[in-house]
Design a protein around this motif. Sequence first.
Motif, PDB file in Angstrom:
ATOM      1  N   GLU A  13       0.816  -1.218   0.000  1.00 26.46           N
ATOM      2  CA  GLU A  13       0.000   0.000   0.000  1.00 26.46           C
ATOM      3  C   GLU A  13       0.846   1.263   0.000  1.00 26.46           C
ATOM      4  OE1 GLU A  13      -4.081   1.614   2.155  1.00 26.46           O
ATOM      5  OE2 GLU A  13      -2.938  -0.038   3.060  1.00 26.46           O
ATOM      6  N   THR A  64      -5.330  -7.914  -5.653  1.00 28.29           N
ATOM      7  CA  THR A  64      -5.109  -6.933  -4.578  1.00 28.29           C
ATOM      8  C   THR A  64      -4.418  -5.689  -5.108  1.00 28.29           C
ATOM      9  OG1 THR A  64      -4.995  -8.704  -2.931  1.00 28.29           O
ATOM     10  CG2 THR A  64      -4.077  -6.570  -2.305  1.00 28.29           C
ATOM     11  N   PHE A  67      -7.022  -3.453  -6.563  1.00 28.05           N
ATOM     12  CA  PHE A  67      -7.751  -2.829  -5.456  1.00 28.05           C
ATOM     13  C   PHE A  67      -6.970  -1.652  -4.885  1.00 28.05           C
ATOM     14  CE2 PHE A  67      -7.938  -2.629  -0.788  1.00 28.05           C
ATOM     15  CZ  PHE A  67      -9.261  -2.281  -0.577  1.00 28.05           C
ATOM     16  N   LEU A  68      -5.687  -1.851  -4.600  1.00 26.03           N
ATOM     17  CA  LEU A  68      -4.864  -0.797  -3.995  1.00 26.03           C
ATOM     18  C   LEU A  68      -4.700   0.393  -4.945  1.00 26.03           C
ATOM     19  CD1 LEU A  68      -2.063  -2.876  -2.233  1.00 26.03           C
ATOM     20  CD2 LEU A  68      -3.925  -1.605  -1.131  1.00 26.03           C
ATOM     21  N   CYS A  69      -4.467   0.105  -6.218  1.00 26.29           N
ATOM     22  CA  CYS A  69      -4.269   1.201  -7.181  1.00 26.29           C
ATOM     23  C   CYS A  69      -5.550   2.011  -7.366  1.00 26.29           C
ATOM     24  CB  CYS A  69      -3.769   0.642  -8.513  1.00 26.29           C
ATOM     25  SG  CYS A  69      -2.049   0.079  -8.476  1.00 26.29           S
ATOM     26  N   CYS A  70      -6.680   1.338  -7.465  1.00 27.20           N
ATOM     27  CA  CYS A  70      -7.951   2.063  -7.608  1.00 27.20           C
ATOM     28  C   CYS A  70      -8.265   2.863  -6.345  1.00 27.20           C
ATOM     29  CB  CYS A  70      -9.080   1.089  -7.914  1.00 27.20           C
ATOM     30  SG  CYS A  70      -9.021   0.365  -9.570  1.00 27.20           S
ATOM     31  N   LYS A  71      -8.097   2.246  -5.199  1.00 27.85           N
ATOM     32  CA  LYS A  71      -8.377   2.911  -3.925  1.00 27.85           C
ATOM     33  C   LYS A  71      -7.532   4.170  -3.772  1.00 27.85           C
ATOM     34  CE  LYS A  71      -8.167   1.943   1.094  1.00 27.85           C
ATOM     35  NZ  LYS A  71      -9.584   2.212   1.402  1.00 27.85           N
ATOM     36  N   THR A  72      -6.297   4.126  -4.271  1.00 23.30           N
ATOM     37  CA  THR A  72      -5.376   5.246  -4.109  1.00 23.30           C
ATOM     38  C   THR A  72      -5.590   6.337  -5.145  1.00 23.30           C
ATOM     39  OG1 THR A  72      -3.739   3.697  -3.209  1.00 23.30           O
ATOM     40  CG2 THR A  72      -2.938   5.862  -3.888  1.00 23.30           C
ATOM     41  N   ILE A  74      -8.387   6.997  -7.072  1.00 18.52           N
ATOM     42  CA  ILE A  74      -9.717   7.600  -7.208  1.00 18.52           C
ATOM     43  C   ILE A  74      -9.828   8.948  -6.490  1.00 18.52           C
ATOM     44  CG2 ILE A  74     -12.137   7.313  -6.488  1.00 18.52           C
ATOM     45  CD1 ILE A  74     -11.902   4.390  -7.474  1.00 18.52           C
ATOM     46  N   MET A 114     -14.937  -5.991  -9.935  1.00 18.79           N
ATOM     47  CA  MET A 114     -14.578  -4.756  -9.236  1.00 18.79           C
ATOM     48  C   MET A 114     -14.616  -3.555 -10.183  1.00 18.79           C
ATOM     49  SD  MET A 114     -11.307  -3.957  -6.775  1.00 18.79           S
ATOM     50  CE  MET A 114     -10.148  -4.782  -7.854  1.00 18.79           C
ATOM     51  N   LEU A 118     -16.950  -0.226  -9.666  1.00 20.40           N
ATOM     52  CA  LEU A 118     -16.358   1.106  -9.542  1.00 20.40           C
ATOM     53  C   LEU A 118     -16.815   2.012 -10.675  1.00 20.40           C
ATOM     54  CD1 LEU A 118     -12.685   0.180  -8.520  1.00 20.40           C
ATOM     55  CD2 LEU A 118     -14.571   0.905  -7.030  1.00 20.40           C
ATOM     56  N   GLN A 121     -20.201   3.147  -9.597  1.00 17.66           N
ATOM     57  CA  GLN A 121     -20.196   3.960  -8.374  1.00 17.66           C
ATOM     58  C   GLN A 121     -19.706   5.376  -8.604  1.00 17.66           C
ATOM     59  OE1 GLN A 121     -17.927   2.227  -5.181  1.00 17.66           O
ATOM     60  NE2 GLN A 121     -18.302   3.936  -3.787  1.00 17.66           N
TER      61      GLN A 121
END
Length: 205
Positions: A13, A64, A67-72, A74, A114, A118, A121
């Motif tokens: 992360e 994963t 997930f981490l790249c999108c979460k960061t 966005i 995912m 996204l 969303q």
Amino acid sequence: MDGTFVRTDVTVEDDVAALFSAAYDTYGSVDVAFNNAGISPPDDDSILDTGLDAWWRVQQVNLTSVFLCCKTVIPYMQRQGKGSIINTASFVAVMGAATSQISYSASKGGVLSMSRELGVQFAREGIRVNALCPGPVNTPLLQELFASDPARAARRLVHVPLGRFAQPEEIAAAVAFLASDDSSFMTASTFLVDGGISGAYVTPE
């Protein structure tokens, strides 16, 4: 070619945070994120033969990391009110294969699901998220498969209606399209670039 390189382990992360921070600090915005890391090790095989270590290693890199790249990324795109995220899934996310790579297939199904969620969303915030689903691509990984198990590779090739594997440049062109304003009305999409595999029942002789 000009650019900025940031050494990153996309399963960590803090590394991912440093990557997008460097992009923003260097260029002033983060307009496109192409999340493309993936592995397909030989010990990821049939569900009957694949151990938990192989399962988790593939999930970490293939799912994963997305997930981490999108979460960061966005939040950067939310602040600027626009952005395009392209996540590499695979044609195996929409099909089953008897020559199984169970964790790889499951991870790519996760990327597809995912990306769709996204894309829905964050659509009203100007952020598009699409899943790129390539067929087999003529890369060193595939060439290694040919060298180590030609029969298995040939079994895969016969299912491609176009009769060949994709060239990397053809996949890059699809990424460029999804990143550009030419695809401005596309989000939550399953974008197949697979030589016709997913549409084929039988292929030409």
